[in-house]
Scaffold this motif. Structure first.
Motif, PDB file in Angstrom:
ATOM      1  N   PRO A 108       0.818  -1.214   0.000  1.00 29.73           N
ATOM      2  CA  PRO A 108       0.000   0.000   0.000  1.00 29.73           C
ATOM      3  C   PRO A 108       0.855   1.268   0.000  1.00 29.73           C
ATOM      4  CG  PRO A 108      -0.782  -1.552   1.661  1.00 29.73           C
ATOM      5  CD  PRO A 108       0.515  -2.081   1.145  1.00 29.73           C
ATOM      6  N   SER A 109       0.361   2.300  -0.682  1.00 31.41           N
ATOM      7  CA  SER A 109       1.089   3.566  -0.744  1.00 31.41           C
ATOM      8  C   SER A 109       0.691   4.470   0.416  1.00 31.41           C
ATOM      9  CB  SER A 109       0.814   4.268  -2.075  1.00 31.41           C
ATOM     10  OG  SER A 109      -0.557   4.619  -2.159  1.00 31.41           O
ATOM     11  N   TYR A 110       1.526   5.457   0.660  1.00 29.58           N
ATOM     12  CA  TYR A 110       1.299   6.475   1.676  1.00 29.58           C
ATOM     13  C   TYR A 110       1.367   7.842   0.989  1.00 29.58           C
ATOM     14  CZ  TYR A 110       2.068   3.328   5.666  1.00 29.58           C
ATOM     15  OH  TYR A 110       1.979   2.336   6.600  1.00 29.58           O
ATOM     16  N   PRO A 111       0.598   8.818   1.469  1.00 24.89           N
ATOM     17  CA  PRO A 111       0.740  10.168   0.921  1.00 24.89           C
ATOM     18  C   PRO A 111       2.048  10.783   1.420  1.00 24.89           C
ATOM     19  CG  PRO A 111      -0.855  10.154   2.712  1.00 24.89           C
ATOM     20  CD  PRO A 111      -0.452   8.723   2.476  1.00 24.89           C
ATOM     21  N   LEU A 112       2.781  11.410   0.526  1.00 27.90           N
ATOM     22  CA  LEU A 112       4.065  12.019   0.869  1.00 27.90           C
ATOM     23  C   LEU A 112       3.917  13.535   0.925  1.00 27.90           C
ATOM     24  CD1 LEU A 112       6.394   9.963  -1.511  1.00 27.90           C
ATOM     25  CD2 LEU A 112       5.820   9.488   0.880  1.00 27.90           C
ATOM     26  N   ASP A 113       4.707  14.173   1.771  1.00 26.93           N
ATOM     27  CA  ASP A 113       4.739  15.632   1.837  1.00 26.93           C
ATOM     28  C   ASP A 113       5.841  16.126   0.907  1.00 26.93           C
ATOM     29  OD1 ASP A 113       4.788  18.302   2.381  1.00 26.93           O
ATOM     30  OD2 ASP A 113       5.312  18.096   4.502  1.00 26.93           O
ATOM     31  N   LEU A 114       5.493  16.364  -0.339  1.00 27.03           N
ATOM     32  CA  LEU A 114       6.473  16.762  -1.346  1.00 27.03           C
ATOM     33  C   LEU A 114       6.975  18.188  -1.161  1.00 27.03           C
ATOM     34  CD1 LEU A 114       4.726  15.167  -4.445  1.00 27.03           C
ATOM     35  CD2 LEU A 114       6.582  14.208  -3.066  1.00 27.03           C
ATOM     36  N   SER A 115       6.277  18.982  -0.370  1.00 30.14           N
ATOM     37  CA  SER A 115       6.665  20.384  -0.192  1.00 30.14           C
ATOM     38  C   SER A 115       8.034  20.532   0.473  1.00 30.14           C
ATOM     39  CB  SER A 115       5.613  21.134   0.627  1.00 30.14           C
ATOM     40  OG  SER A 115       5.637  20.699   1.984  1.00 30.14           O
ATOM     41  N   VAL A 116       8.505  19.509   1.167  1.00 25.31           N
ATOM     42  CA  VAL A 116       9.796  19.603   1.869  1.00 25.31           C
ATOM     43  C   VAL A 116      10.977  19.249   0.967  1.00 25.31           C
ATOM     44  CG1 VAL A 116       8.722  19.123   4.090  1.00 25.31           C
ATOM     45  CG2 VAL A 116       9.701  17.236   2.761  1.00 25.31           C
ATOM     46  N   LEU A 117      10.690  18.834  -0.255  1.00 25.15           N
ATOM     47  CA  LEU A 117      11.751  18.407  -1.167  1.00 25.15           C
ATOM     48  C   LEU A 117      12.087  19.495  -2.179  1.00 25.15           C
ATOM     49  CD1 LEU A 117      10.483  14.798  -1.880  1.00 25.15           C
ATOM     50  CD2 LEU A 117      12.392  15.463  -0.406  1.00 25.15           C
ATOM     51  N   PRO A 118      13.358  19.658  -2.499  1.00 24.96           N
ATOM     52  CA  PRO A 118      13.719  20.634  -3.533  1.00 24.96           C
ATOM     53  C   PRO A 118      13.252  20.164  -4.907  1.00 24.96           C
ATOM     54  CG  PRO A 118      15.652  19.382  -2.861  1.00 24.96           C
ATOM     55  CD  PRO A 118      14.529  18.959  -1.958  1.00 24.96           C
ATOM     56  N   VAL A 119      12.907  21.123  -5.754  1.00 26.13           N
ATOM     57  CA  VAL A 119      12.528  20.789  -7.127  1.00 26.13           C
ATOM     58  C   VAL A 119      13.756  20.299  -7.871  1.00 26.13           C
ATOM     59  CG1 VAL A 119      11.645  21.715  -9.306  1.00 26.13           C
ATOM     60  CG2 VAL A 119      10.583  22.379  -7.137  1.00 26.13           C
ATOM     61  N   LYS A 120      14.889  21.004  -7.695  1.00 27.81           N
ATOM     62  CA  LYS A 120      16.124  20.610  -8.370  1.00 27.81           C
ATOM     63  C   LYS A 120      17.314  20.987  -7.502  1.00 27.81           C
ATOM     64  CE  LYS A 120      17.861  20.196 -12.971  1.00 27.81           C
ATOM     65  NZ  LYS A 120      17.489  20.383 -14.343  1.00 27.81           N
ATOM     66  N   SER A 121      18.202  20.032  -7.269  1.00 26.69           N
ATOM     67  CA  SER A 121      19.420  20.257  -6.489  1.00 26.69           C
ATOM     68  C   SER A 121      20.587  20.494  -7.431  1.00 26.69           C
ATOM     69  CB  SER A 121      19.729  19.040  -5.619  1.00 26.69           C
ATOM     70  OG  SER A 121      18.666  18.763  -4.757  1.00 26.69           O
ATOM     71  N   GLU A 122      21.636  21.063  -6.918  1.00 29.82           N
ATOM     72  CA  GLU A 122      22.841  21.318  -7.718  1.00 29.82           C
ATOM     73  C   GLU A 122      23.552  20.026  -8.120  1.00 29.82           C
ATOM     74  OE1 GLU A 122      24.046  24.229  -9.034  1.00 29.82           O
ATOM     75  OE2 GLU A 122      22.109  24.986  -8.371  1.00 29.82           O
ATOM     76  N   THR A 123      23.570  19.050  -7.211  1.00 29.17           N
ATOM     77  CA  THR A 123      24.296  17.802  -7.474  1.00 29.17           C
ATOM     78  C   THR A 123      23.451  16.607  -7.092  1.00 29.17           C
ATOM     79  OG1 THR A 123      25.281  17.812  -5.275  1.00 29.17           O
ATOM     80  CG2 THR A 123      26.548  18.879  -7.031  1.00 29.17           C
ATOM     81  N   VAL A 124      23.808  15.468  -7.648  1.00 25.84           N
ATOM     82  CA  VAL A 124      23.214  14.207  -7.233  1.00 25.84           C
ATOM     83  C   VAL A 124      23.959  13.767  -5.979  1.00 25.84           C
ATOM     84  CG1 VAL A 124      22.885  11.781  -7.819  1.00 25.84           C
ATOM     85  CG2 VAL A 124      22.609  13.524  -9.581  1.00 25.84           C
ATOM     86  N   PRO A 125      23.240  13.454  -4.900  1.00 29.61           N
ATOM     87  CA  PRO A 125      23.937  13.035  -3.690  1.00 29.61           C
ATOM     88  C   PRO A 125      24.588  11.669  -3.871  1.00 29.61           C
ATOM     89  CG  PRO A 125      21.546  13.148  -3.341  1.00 29.61           C
ATOM     90  CD  PRO A 125      21.807  13.533  -4.745  1.00 29.61           C
ATOM     91  N   LEU A 126      25.907  11.639  -3.811  1.00 29.05           N
ATOM     92  CA  LEU A 126      26.629  10.369  -3.924  1.00 29.05           C
ATOM     93  C   LEU A 126      26.634   9.694  -2.563  1.00 29.05           C
ATOM     94  CD1 LEU A 126      29.707  11.403  -6.080  1.00 29.05           C
ATOM     95  CD2 LEU A 126      27.600  10.319  -6.832  1.00 29.05           C
ATOM     96  N   GLN A 127      26.433   8.412  -2.565  1.00 28.51           N
ATOM     97  CA  GLN A 127      26.485   7.662  -1.330  1.00 28.51           C
ATOM     98  C   GLN A 127      27.471   6.514  -1.488  1.00 28.51           C
ATOM     99  OE1 GLN A 127      22.202   6.935  -1.029  1.00 28.51           O
ATOM    100  NE2 GLN A 127      22.244   8.079   0.878  1.00 28.51           N
TER     101      GLN A 127
END
Length: 170
Positions: A108-127
């Motif tokens: 089952p899916s959950y509703p996410l709060d997308l407002s806390v996420l950036p539309v576009k970041s400068e870099t891809v986070p490397l892990q």
């Protein structure tokens, strides 16, 4: 994105439900055992979120998975998640789209709060670049020519299979 990428996989549990919380931790331990035994590369983050954090509305933890192990880990989670919900999404510079239009759910899916996420970041986070997997891979991507040869070989192999759909001849 090429052939090297990575996928964060978020395991969700209701933080006030002791049985779900325990199931989530057991699944995490099972993934760690399988990684140790060489089944796949998957890195559950040390932190387990006991309350909503970021876009996630319930308790959760993340498993980092490079492209090289994605199909094995995805299959394992499909078969062994129990009643837990699993959010699968890419990790790109467009985090909001990754969690909105590019996501998939196991369970089952959950509703996410997308407002806390950036539309576009400068870099891809490397892990975990020390693993040299995913975005940090040192292997050259498979060339288009090599992919075409592989595709032709598959088409030729399947010619005798009556139930296999044929690729269009353009």
């Amino acid at each position: 994105m090429g052939s090297q990428w990575l996928v964060p996989i978020d395991i969700y549990f209701h933080q006030n439900n002791a049985e779900e919380h325990n199931s989530a931790l057991e699944l995490r331990d099972a993934v760690l055992h399988l990684r140790r035994d060489g089944a796949f590369v998957a890195v559950p983050l040390f932190r387990v979120n006991l309350s909503p954090i970021g876009p996630h509305p319930v308790g959760s933890y993340e498993i980092w998975c490079p492209s090289e192990s994605f199909s094995s880990l995805f299959s394992y989670l499909c078969m062994n998640r129990g009643d837990l919900s699993v959010l699968v999404h890419p990790l790109t510079r467009e985090e909001r789209s990754d969690h909105d239009t590019r996501k998939a759910w196991i369970g089952p899916s959950y509703p996410l709060d997308l407002s806390v996420l950036p539309v576009k970041s400068e870099t891809v986070p490397l892990q975990y670049p020390s693993l040299k997997l995913g975005y940090s891979s040192t292997k050259p991507p498979i060339s288009l020519e090599t992919r075409k040869v592989l595709g032709t070989n598959v088409e030729n192999t399947l010619k005798g299979e009556k139930d296999a759909a044929r690729a269009p001849t353009d």
